[in-house]
Design an enzyme around this catalytic site. Structure first.
Site, PDB file in Angstrom:
ATOM      1  CB  SER A 178      -0.955  -0.038   1.187  1.00  0.00           C
ATOM      2  OG  SER A 178      -2.004   0.889   1.021  1.00  0.00           O
ATOM      3  CG  ASP A 190      -7.025  -2.023  -3.787  1.00  0.00           C
ATOM      4  OD1 ASP A 190      -7.494  -0.960  -3.340  1.00  0.00           O
ATOM      5  OD2 ASP A 190      -5.815  -2.315  -3.702  1.00  0.00           O
ATOM      6  CG  HIS A 205      -5.936  -1.979  -0.186  1.00  0.00           C
ATOM      7  ND1 HIS A 205      -5.066  -1.534  -1.154  1.00  0.00           N
ATOM      8  CD2 HIS A 205      -5.451  -1.505   0.995  1.00  0.00           C
ATOM      9  CE1 HIS A 205      -4.095  -0.832  -0.593  1.00  0.00           C
ATOM     10  NE2 HIS A 205      -4.303  -0.802   0.718  1.00  0.00           N
TER      11      HIS A 205
END
Length: 348
Positions: free
Chosen positions: A192, A293, A323
């Site tokens: 991320s 996501d 995600h």
């Protein structure tokens, strides 16, 4: 005797029970009310369904980030994933001390080195939240993994995280012998927001000519503006705006906190690495995206940009997961670690 027992009781309550109660309420405040759309579960594999049920969308980031950080610090280590030595170390950085956690394989070195940057929207997260990922990387790849606690927004907005990340890489390049490194080659990785940092420092190292970053591992990274504006370029921002752990609203708030006082730089490649004018000669990249996501299209767009520039890229969209899927056991998680190991073994 009664007086002694009384004081023992007071000490137990003060030292043991009271902190536990405080941590419990911090945790409850941090995770908030768990809301999800039951219909979205039909799209996910079983392990991902459980993850969505247990994980609240962090939409109220701006008012809860301190509670979230405290709750994350209380997370237990993933000790069931055995590695060799684990060392916590502090090094000098541009804004003070930088905390590192160094994980070593069970076998003796020298080792290839990987530097890992945790996720959390540049606002939350720590070496503790990605303890399990770091341990699995050590187990599956045989690398010594150096996890970095970079400074977080909003107290330390952009470019603090990038400065800490690059300073750590420079420090590592100067301490290869003491780190028992097999060579001067360094792999950078992150999930991320950490994937963003790994991509950015890869570009910085290229422009500055040091350190010698040879590969980058980017797990569902934001590589462009990750505010509401991004919907125009990346349909997944609207398609998965809510219900799948990470929300469009939370991304917008992360973005504003990270760029506090520097919104004029939102298209700077140090924020949005996909905006670089020259992506050639960057390190070979492994890019993993998740089907459900809002950041999916960004990661896949960056994979295409690198490929078009002649950079060796392995990119895969993992189906039926949201995600942050690497933080929960699943078939997709296991496959990702296996593919990373294969990617690292390839001579590129």
């Amino acid at each position: 005797m009664k007086q002694i027992l009384k004081w023992i009781g007071v000490i137990i309550v003060s030292v043991v029970l009271l902190p536990l109660v405080v941590i419990f309420f911090i945790y409850k405040k941090a995770v908030g009310k768990r809301e999800y759309d039951p219909k979205v579960l039909d799209n996910l594999e079983e392990a991902a369904q459980d993850y969505v049920k247990k994980t609240a969308p962090l939409s109220d980031v701006d008012s809860r980030y301190k509670y979230i950080r405290l709750a994350q610090k209380a997370l237990p280590a993933a000790k069931e994933i055995e590695v060799g030595e684990i060392e916590n170390k502090k090094i000098d950085g541009p804004g003070g001390k930088i905390n590192l956690r160094i994980y070593s394989p069970e076998v003796d070195g020298p080792y290839p080195l990987m530097v890992y940057f945790h996720g959390g929207g540049f606002v939350t997260g720590s070496v503790q939240t990605t303890d399990g990922i770091a341990r699995r990387l050590v187990q599956t790849t045989g690398y010594r993994v150096i996890s970095v606690d970079y400074r977080l927004a909003p107290e330390n907005p952009f470019p603090a995280a990038i400065e800490d990340a690059y300073a750590t890489l420079v420090w590592i390049s100067k301490h290869l012998t003491s780190l028992r490194s097999k060579s001067n080659e360094i792999v950078v990785a992150g999930d991320s927001a950490g994937g963003n940092i790994a991509a950015v420092v890869s570009q910085l190292a290229k422009s500055k000519g040091t350190p010698n970053i040879t590969k980058q591992i980017l797990l569902y990274p934001p590589v462009d503006i990750f505010s509401r504006d991004a919907s125009v370029l990346y349909p997944s921002m609207d398609e998965f705006a809510e219900g799948y752990v990470l929300t469009k609203e939370s991304l917008d708030k992360y973005f504003k906190l990270y760029l506090s006082g520097a919104t004029d730089r939102k298209y700077d490649p140090l924020v949005a690495p996909i905006r670089t004018k020259d992506a050639s000669e960057l390190p070979a990249a492994f890019i993993a995206t998740a089907e459900y996501d809002p950041l999916r299209d960004q990661g896949e767009g960056y994979a295409k940009k690198l490929k078009d520039a002649g950079v060796p890229v392995f990119a895969k969209r993992f189906e039926k997961v949201p995600h942050d899927f690497m933080n929960t056991p699943s078939a997709a998680t296991d496959e990702t670690f296996e593919l990373i190991s294969e990617f690292l073994e390839e001579k590129i």
